[in-house]
Design an enzyme around this catalytic site. Structure first.
Site, PDB file in Angstrom:
ATOM      1  N   LEU A   1       0.710  -1.242   0.013  1.00  0.00           N
ATOM      2  CA  LEU A   1      -0.116   0.022  -0.167  1.00  0.00           C
ATOM      3  C   LEU A   1       0.777   1.409   0.026  1.00  0.00           C
ATOM      4  O   LEU A   1       0.538   2.328  -0.053  1.00  0.00           O
ATOM      5  CB  LEU A   1      -1.007  -0.099   1.088  1.00  0.00           C
ATOM      6  CG  LEU A   1      -1.940  -0.959   1.302  1.00  0.00           C
ATOM      7  CD1 LEU A   1      -2.787  -0.696   2.649  1.00  0.00           C
ATOM      8  CD2 LEU A   1      -2.966  -0.672   0.091  1.00  0.00           C
ATOM      9  N   SER A   2       2.109   1.034   0.209  1.00  0.00           N
ATOM     10  CA  SER A   2       2.919   2.212   0.273  1.00  0.00           C
ATOM     11  C   SER A   2       2.924   3.240  -0.743  1.00  0.00           C
ATOM     12  O   SER A   2       2.653   4.561  -0.692  1.00  0.00           O
ATOM     13  CB  SER A   2       4.647   1.763   0.299  1.00  0.00           C
ATOM     14  OG  SER A   2       4.842   1.177   1.424  1.00  0.00           O
TER      15      SER A   2
ATOM     16  N   THR B   1      10.755  -3.437   2.360  1.00  0.00           N
ATOM     17  CA  THR B   1       9.896  -4.423   3.204  1.00  0.00           C
ATOM     18  C   THR B   1      10.614  -5.603   3.050  1.00  0.00           C
ATOM     19  O   THR B   1      12.016  -5.795   2.365  1.00  0.00           O
ATOM     20  CB  THR B   1       8.564  -4.532   2.656  1.00  0.00           C
ATOM     21  OG1 THR B   1       7.780  -5.337   3.394  1.00  0.00           O
ATOM     22  CG2 THR B   1       8.680  -4.796   1.033  1.00  0.00           C
TER      23      THR B   1
ATOM     24  N   LYS C   1      15.120  -5.638   4.928  1.00  0.00           N
ATOM     25  CA  LYS C   1      15.319  -4.825   5.822  1.00  0.00           C
ATOM     26  C   LYS C   1      16.694  -5.172   6.889  1.00  0.00           C
ATOM     27  O   LYS C   1      17.158  -4.262   7.401  1.00  0.00           O
ATOM     28  CB  LYS C   1      14.202  -4.860   7.165  1.00  0.00           C
ATOM     29  CG  LYS C   1      12.891  -4.533   6.663  1.00  0.00           C
ATOM     30  CD  LYS C   1      11.814  -4.560   7.531  1.00  0.00           C
ATOM     31  CE  LYS C   1      10.813  -4.238   7.025  1.00  0.00           C
ATOM     32  NZ  LYS C   1       9.524  -4.010   7.968  1.00  0.00           N
TER      33      LYS C   1
ATOM     34  N   ASN D   1      13.958  -0.071   7.455  1.00  0.00           N
ATOM     35  CA  ASN D   1      12.900   0.103   6.444  1.00  0.00           C
ATOM     36  C   ASN D   1      12.711   1.245   5.560  1.00  0.00           C
ATOM     37  O   ASN D   1      11.970   1.377   4.715  1.00  0.00           O
ATOM     38  CB  ASN D   1      11.466  -0.272   7.037  1.00  0.00           C
ATOM     39  CG  ASN D   1      11.335   1.107   8.036  1.00  0.00           C
ATOM     40  OD1 ASN D   1      11.760   1.792   8.415  1.00  0.00           O
ATOM     41  ND2 ASN D   1       9.804   1.385   7.914  1.00  0.00           N
TER      42      ASN D   1
ATOM     43  N   ALA E   1       6.944 -14.289  17.348  1.00  0.00           N
ATOM     44  CA  ALA E   1       8.331 -14.009  17.381  1.00  0.00           C
ATOM     45  C   ALA E   1       8.810 -13.545  15.953  1.00  0.00           C
ATOM     46  O   ALA E   1       7.880 -13.436  15.217  1.00  0.00           O
ATOM     47  CB  ALA E   1       8.986 -14.962  17.846  1.00  0.00           C
TER      48      ALA E   1
ATOM     49  N   ARG F   1       6.082 -20.442  19.645  1.00  0.00           N
ATOM     50  CA  ARG F   1       5.967 -22.068  19.306  1.00  0.00           C
ATOM     51  C   ARG F   1       7.253 -22.966  19.603  1.00  0.00           C
ATOM     52  O   ARG F   1       6.875 -24.065  19.641  1.00  0.00           O
ATOM     53  CB  ARG F   1       5.505 -22.090  18.079  1.00  0.00           C
ATOM     54  CG  ARG F   1       4.148 -21.271  17.808  1.00  0.00           C
ATOM     55  CD  ARG F   1       3.553 -21.840  16.368  1.00  0.00           C
ATOM     56  NE  ARG F   1       2.379 -21.258  16.037  1.00  0.00           N
ATOM     57  CZ  ARG F   1       1.293 -21.787  16.336  1.00  0.00           C
ATOM     58  NH1 ARG F   1       1.189 -23.059  17.279  1.00  0.00           N
ATOM     59  NH2 ARG F   1      -0.059 -21.128  16.231  1.00  0.00           N
TER      60      ARG F   1
ATOM     61  N   ARG G   1      12.774 -19.945  19.529  1.00  0.00           N
ATOM     62  CA  ARG G   1      12.054 -18.650  19.412  1.00  0.00           C
ATOM     63  C   ARG G   1      11.868 -17.927  20.730  1.00  0.00           C
ATOM     64  O   ARG G   1      12.056 -16.515  20.939  1.00  0.00           O
ATOM     65  CB  ARG G   1      10.388 -18.711  18.868  1.00  0.00           C
ATOM     66  CG  ARG G   1      10.633 -19.037  17.395  1.00  0.00           C
ATOM     67  CD  ARG G   1      11.180 -17.812  16.603  1.00  0.00           C
ATOM     68  NE  ARG G   1      10.811 -18.038  14.986  1.00  0.00           N
ATOM     69  CZ  ARG G   1      11.092 -17.180  14.156  1.00  0.00           C
ATOM     70  NH1 ARG G   1      11.695 -16.072  14.451  1.00  0.00           N
ATOM     71  NH2 ARG G   1      10.689 -17.557  13.000  1.00  0.00           N
TER      72      ARG G   1
ATOM     73  N   TYR H   1      -3.631  -6.121   8.295  1.00  0.00           N
ATOM     74  CA  TYR H   1      -4.468  -5.136   8.079  1.00  0.00           C
ATOM     75  C   TYR H   1      -5.409  -5.628   6.580  1.00  0.00           C
ATOM     76  O   TYR H   1      -6.129  -4.938   6.172  1.00  0.00           O
ATOM     77  CB  TYR H   1      -3.751  -3.745   7.297  1.00  0.00           C
ATOM     78  CG  TYR H   1      -2.835  -3.643   6.280  1.00  0.00           C
ATOM     79  CD1 TYR H   1      -3.168  -3.896   5.049  1.00  0.00           C
ATOM     80  CD2 TYR H   1      -1.460  -4.099   6.735  1.00  0.00           C
ATOM     81  CE1 TYR H   1      -2.199  -3.997   3.997  1.00  0.00           C
ATOM     82  CE2 TYR H   1      -0.465  -3.853   5.774  1.00  0.00           C
ATOM     83  CZ  TYR H   1      -0.822  -3.967   4.357  1.00  0.00           C
ATOM     84  OH  TYR H   1       0.160  -4.085   3.341  1.00  0.00           O
TER      85      TYR H   1
END
Length: 293
Positions: free
Chosen positions: A34-35, A80, A84, A105, A145, A169, A173, A233
């Site tokens: 969506l950027s 993204t 990163k 980012n 995590a 889990r 982690r 989202y």
């Protein structure tokens, strides 16, 4: 190219808008981003008619070549996954915030061509929480995590006064989250994912897991819950978020995070601000509606 960690600066640099300036989001996959909608809406509101913002499919093997091909019209990049961390060795400097979680980012190009790495995810999380009235909590829970969870811990270092419980889990982690806690100065207790329903009683719950992972927890939301920050989202609302709202709790969405981190990127890349949050939110919501049509 070696990089240095630089002191934080919150004053955007001054940039000219008389000539075309370029910015873009990079990642793989990138089609869902969506950027472009958010940044272009901000440029329009700010009167930056000579600015463009695009998206490019770039993976870890291609990031060095992409950077090498950029000319002086480029002002900045949004990054993204999976870029990163891969980008860090290619930068001249990174901010303290980016260094704290080893994740960049945002890349801002100085007028001298230097590549400056920033992280707007963490301050974006804090701003999204503040927008919903969350300034300080006594304890918090993190579901999941990984990279987003480490950013959540970095945000909680400034928001949470007490212990953070991370529900994961595996023991691997768990060790990772405890290690991030030590590095970020956050007291972290880990618990098994099978006990994740207990997390829902915390005053602040941050869900960092992929779509569908928390659906089974929707029926366990207590009456009058605190605040849920669900970083997803699309699709929205998640089952957990919908149940949370039905029971009277406050919800912060992944779109809230995306808007606030993008607003900071706009200000850092262009030197203009404040970024128009309402306009960016409307653009993001419209893009999601179009995607679902």
């Amino acid at each position: 190219m070696p990089h240095q960690v630089r002191q934080e600066s919150h004053t955007p640099g001054t940039r000219t808008t008389a000539r075309t300036r370029r910015a873009a989001v990079l990642g793989s996959p990138i089609a869902h981003s969506l950027s472009p909608a958010l940044h272009r809406a901000a440029y329009g509101e700010l009167g930056l008619d000579s600015w463009t913002y695009d998206s490019f499919e770039v993976d870890e093997s291609g990031i060095a070549g992409f950077l090498a091909d950029l000319d002086g019209t480029w002002a900045g990049l949004s990054l993204t996954m999976p870029l990163k961390r891969a980008v860090i060795p290619l930068l001249d400097e990174i901010s303290e915030t980016a260094a704290s979680v080893e994740a960049v980012n945002t890349v801002v190009f100085g007028d001298d061509g230097r590549r400056l790495g920033e992280n707007t995810d963490i301050p974006g999380m804090i701003a999204a929480l503040r927008e919903r009235g969350v300034e300080r909590v006594e304890s918090a829970a993190v579901l999941g995590a990984g990279a987003t969870a480490s950013s959540a811990l970095a945000a909680l270092a400034r928001v949470c006064a007490g212990e953070v419980t991370a529900y994961v889990r595996s023991e691997a982690r768990a060790r990772e989250m405890r290690g991030w806690g030590e590095r970020l100065g956050v007291p972290v207790r880990t618990a098994d994912w099978s006990d994740a329903a207990e997390a829902l009683r915390a005053p602040l719950v941050i869900a960092t897991t992929p779509a569908g992972t928390t659906d089974a927890l929707a029926t366990a939301v207590p009456d009058g819950p605190g605040t849920l920050f669900d970083v997803l989202y699309d699709p929205w609302p998640t089952s957990l978020a919908a149940s949370w709202q039905e029971r009277g709790g406050a919800v912060v969405s992944g779109l809230d995070l995306l808007i606030h981190q993008a607003a900071l990127q706009v200000e850092q890349m262009t030197g203009h601000g404040p970024a128009p949050l309402a306009t960016m939110r409307a653009a993001g919501e419209a893009a999601l509606r179009a995607r679902g049509a």
